[in-house]
Design an enzyme around this catalytic site. Sequence first.
Site, mmCIF file in Angstrom:
data_model
loop_
_atom_site.group_PDB
_atom_site.id
_atom_site.type_symbol
_atom_site.label_atom_id
_atom_site.label_comp_id
_atom_site.label_asym_id
_atom_site.label_seq_id
_atom_site.Cartn_x
_atom_site.Cartn_y
_atom_site.Cartn_z
ATOM 1 N N TYR A 88 2.897 -8.861 -2.432
ATOM 2 C CA TYR A 88 3.406 -7.924 -1.430
ATOM 3 C C TYR A 88 4.224 -8.681 -0.386
ATOM 4 O O TYR A 88 3.687 -9.487 0.384
ATOM 5 C CB TYR A 88 2.273 -7.170 -0.738
ATOM 6 N N HIS B 88 -4.064 -8.434 -10.828
ATOM 7 C CA HIS B 88 -3.209 -7.309 -10.421
ATOM 8 C C HIS B 88 -2.715 -6.514 -11.622
ATOM 9 O O HIS B 88 -2.646 -5.280 -11.562
ATOM 10 C CB HIS B 88 -2.025 -7.876 -9.624
ATOM 11 N N ARG C 226 1.844 8.580 -3.593
ATOM 12 C CA ARG C 226 2.924 7.800 -2.962
ATOM 13 C C ARG C 226 3.561 8.570 -1.807
ATOM 14 O O ARG C 226 4.770 8.504 -1.577
ATOM 15 C CB ARG C 226 3.964 7.368 -3.996
ATOM 16 N N GLY C 227 2.712 9.302 -1.092
ATOM 17 C CA GLY C 227 3.165 10.038 0.083
ATOM 18 C C GLY C 227 3.586 11.465 -0.196
ATOM 19 O O GLY C 227 3.688 12.281 0.716
#
Length: 335
Positions: free
Chosen positions: A61, A128, A211-212
Site C-alpha cells: 500500500y 496477500h 468499494r464505497g
Amino acid sequence: MAEHDLGTRTLGPEGLRVSTLGLGCMGMSQSYGTADEAESLATIARALELGIFFLDTADVYGDGHNEELVGRAIKSRRDEVVLATKFSLSRDASGAMQTNGRPEYVKASCDASLRRLGVETIDLYYQHRVDRTVPIEDTLGAMAELVQAGKVRHLGLSEASSASLERAAAVHPITALQSEWSLWTRDLEDDVVGTARRLGIGIVPFSPLGRGFLTGAITSPDDFGPDDFRKNNPRFQGENFDRNLRLVDEVRRIADEKGCTAGQLALAWVLAQGDDVVPIPGTKRRSYLEENAGAVAVELSEDDLRRLGEIGTPAGGRYPQADYTYGDSPERTTG
C-alpha cells in the site's frame, strides 16, 4: 478507555481477540484519491477512541508509505492495537502487480515491514495473494518460522481458495482469511466460507461497502478523481454502473426504513453473517469512520436479511482481469 463499547470478536483457532470492526488503512496511501496525512493520523486516533483497535495495512500500500503512516499513528499506543499487515504483492518496473511466496522473500518482507511499522511484532501476518508458482506449504513453513522467532503472532491468508486454506492449515493454524465479502460480492459464500468455518478460520471481509458504492455517495463515474482505481473497475463503468446504481437504491430504501445510512446497513449485513466475521471498512476520514462505527448498533431482523439477500448481484467483475479467481498454488513435488 473506548468512548463506545463496540465489543470484540474472536478470530481463529488460537483465539485472537479483535474489535468488532476493523479499520482498513489502504486508502490513506493509495487507490482512492489524494492522501491527507494529518486527517489519516487523526482518523486512526479517532478509531482507537471509538474502540476500533484492529488496524489493517500491507507492504504494497503506497509502496511502504502506509506501513510507515500506521507506524507513526500507533507509536505511543502499540499495546492498544491489534496490527495486521501483509506481504507477497509488489509492483514491477512497469507498475504491474507481481506475487512472491518464496520463503526467503517472506522473511525479508517481514523484516522490512517491522522496520517501517516501528514495532517488534506483527499481530497478524497475511499472505496477500497466493503465489501460483510456489507450493503454499513452502510459504507457510517460512511464515511459521516467523512465529517461532517471535516476529509474528498469528498467520492469515487473503483471497485464498478452499484448497489453499486446507493445505495452509495443515502446516500451521490459520487465524484469518481476508477476502472481499459484501452485499454485492457474495461468491465467497459458494465454497470458501464453509471451508474456513470447518477449519475454525475467522473471516475478515475487505471492501464490505462495495468499494464505497454501497454507501450511496457515488452517483456518477465523474465522482472519481483521475488517480482513483475504481475508474478501471468493470462495476463502475458504462451500463454496469447504471445497473448497479439501481441495486444501491434498494439498499438505500431499506436503510431509510431502518433509520440508518445505506453504508451502515451494508456493514450491519456483513456483521450479521456470524460472530467469526470482522469487516475492515477502509476510510481516511473521521466522519466516515464514525458513521461506520454506528453500524454495530443496527439490528437486522430475519425479514431485513431476507430482503437484503434478494437485492440481486452487481453487473461486472470484481477486477479488470476477467480471469481473476481465488488463489491456488502448485502441488509440492518430492524427489
